[in-house]
Design an enzyme around this catalytic site. Structure first.
Site, PDB file in Angstrom:
ATOM      1  N   TYR A 118       0.836  -1.203  -0.005  1.00  0.00           N
ATOM      2  CA  TYR A 118      -0.104  -0.132  -0.077  1.00  0.00           C
ATOM      3  C   TYR A 118       0.959   1.240  -0.295  1.00  0.00           C
ATOM      4  O   TYR A 118       1.707   1.385   0.852  1.00  0.00           O
ATOM      5  CB  TYR A 118      -1.045   0.058   1.263  1.00  0.00           C
ATOM      6  N   ASP A 176       9.336   3.001  -0.468  1.00  0.00           N
ATOM      7  CA  ASP A 176       8.381   3.589   0.304  1.00  0.00           C
ATOM      8  C   ASP A 176       8.457   3.495   1.682  1.00  0.00           C
ATOM      9  O   ASP A 176       8.425   2.453   2.417  1.00  0.00           O
ATOM     10  CB  ASP A 176       7.011   3.160  -0.093  1.00  0.00           C
ATOM     11  N   LYS A 203       4.965   9.327   9.210  1.00  0.00           N
ATOM     12  CA  LYS A 203       4.774   8.667  10.274  1.00  0.00           C
ATOM     13  C   LYS A 203       5.877   9.293  11.416  1.00  0.00           C
ATOM     14  O   LYS A 203       5.600  10.144  11.802  1.00  0.00           O
ATOM     15  CB  LYS A 203       4.592   7.136  10.318  1.00  0.00           C
TER      16      LYS A 203
END
Length: 426
Positions: free
Chosen positions: A143, A238, A266
């Site tokens: 994702y 990523d 994050k």
């Protein structure tokens, strides 16, 4: 209603689609009523009914030093007292950019944004602008945010609901995304052999965390780097989840692989909306105002979010921070495996840095197909039994878990003992 969680969820569904602002929060995969949290401190969170939980979600990864760390809270308060945002450059943005370039050697230039989706979306656009090509490669179950071209056989919430793609994505856009199997070197080589001159970029989670935790094979990472170099494609790691989570230099430092572009989020925001993408200077200079690839954001480099991120990144640079975090996380996974084995439960677990995966199958999976062989119903039973005992795990069998430096060995021991009691009852 006796539960305030139930009341809040019932009310939310009248004004918020599904009652939540991000799909996996709805508990659709595991069943039951989602928790509404009101407070966090260290390794613990409290729900709307004032029940305390040991937290292994950590806001889906950012809370690596725990909730409300005094240094982070102070930094946010000090920044907020000076202004909540300017839409103009600040010295703090420069400090963050310099720090990211220092900590991650693959980054020669960097741009700050506000979310992981924004970072990956722009990294793809930048790769296309740099190469003049249109096709991208991603991997099934990975994702990379919810931009159109990346919601093709995606993980995270899309996988949780059994819909690895999304309605509303035009077929013409989806057709530009080639989806391969994670850890499949032969499939990667065949694809590059067939269409290597069409590929603008390969984007990959260097450690997959959105179809549960999947560890990459060494030969897979090596093939990614070699094939992208040979065919002139941009390799995008990523690291929104793994950046500053698996090591101080992220997965790229842990495995010794140098990407052309990297996306971050994050942890680098310390719990506030902050993200970034960066990499090779020649690619990054294609961005406006220097080049023709456009990207902009009113809240990019927001001073309060940057302050939270800087304070968090200062804390994770302390000596032995990641060694201690890794020991804690490994103790959790090994203890859970031992408890399951003792009671004859088909179960396995693994960890890297402060990330972990739990699987109701005999061995840890290495691909999306193997993830799908896990016993999802067993996970759902386990999730609710642990939740009843005050242990908060991710409400999906397809999400990685997170340990923070605020967790104690007593927290880990309590979690293992609780799981052992549950397995014994099975």
């Amino acid at each position: 209603m006796s539960s305030r969680n139930e009341y809040l969820f019932e009310q939310s569904q009248h004004v918020i689609p599904g009652g939540v602002n991000s799909p996996v929060r709805a508990f659709k995969s595991v069943g039951g009523t989602p928790l509404f949290f009101k407070r966090g401190q260290g390794a613990y969170v409290w729900d709307a009914d004032d029940k305390r939980y040991i937290d292994y979600v950590g806001s889906w990864g950012p809370m690596i030093v725990g909730h409300c760390h005094p240094a982070v809270v102070t930094a946010v308060q000090d920044a907020a007292a000076q202004g909540l945002g300017f839409g103009a450059p600040t010295a703090a943005e420069l400090e963050m950019a310099e720090l990211l370039c220092k900590l991650l050697p693959s980054i020669e230039m960097v741009r700050l944004v506000s979310s992981g989706t924004e970072a990956t979306m722009t990294a793809i656009r930048l790769a296309r602008g740099f190469t003049g090509r249109s096709r991208i490669i991603k991997f099934e179950g990975c994702y990379h945010g919810h931009s159109d071209g990346l919601l093709v056989k995606a993980g995270s919430g899309a996988l949780t609901f059994g819909q690895p793609s999304s309605s509303g994505v035009p077929a013409e856009i989806a057709a530009l995304t080639t989806v391969l199997d994670y850890n499949d070197v032969a499939g990667l080589e065949r694809t590059f052999s067939a269409i290597g001159n069409e590929i603008a970029a390969v984007i990959v989670e260097p450690v997959a965390g959105n179809m549960n935790l999947i560890i990459p094979k060494r030969e897979f990472l090596d093939a990614l780097r070699a094939l992208c170099t040979k065919h002139g494609a941009v390799l995008i790691l990523d690291e929104v989840m793994t950046g500053f989570r698996v090591s101080l230099q992220g997965a790229q430092g842990h495995y010794g692989i140098k990407p052309d572009l990297v996306t971050l989020g994050k942890v680098m925001g310390g719990g506030l909306p902050a993200a970034a993408f960066g990499g090779r200077r020649d690619i990054m200079q294609c961005l406006a105002p220097l080049g023709a690839v456009y990207q902009a954001g009113t809240l990019s480099g927001n001073p309060v979010a940057v302050a939270a991120g800087l304070a968090t990144l200062e804390l994770v640079q302390q000596p032995d921070f990641y060694e201690h975090l890794s020991v804690l996380t490994r103790q959790l996974t090994e203890g859970l495996e031992q408890a399951a084995k003792q009671h004859g439960v088909d179960f396995s677990a693994q960890s890297i840095g402060g990330m972990f995966g739990l699987y109701f199958r005999a061995t840890p999976p290495t691909s999306y197909a193997e993830v799908m062989t896990c016993d999802k119903e067993a996970f759902n039973r386990f999730f609710h039994a642990m939740l009843d005992e005050g242990i908060y795990m991710a409400p999906s069998a397809f999400e990685a878990g997170f340990v923070s430096s605020a967790h104690t060995y007593a927290d880990i021991a309590q979690t293992i003992a609780t799981a052992s009691k549950i397995f014994a009852a099975w």
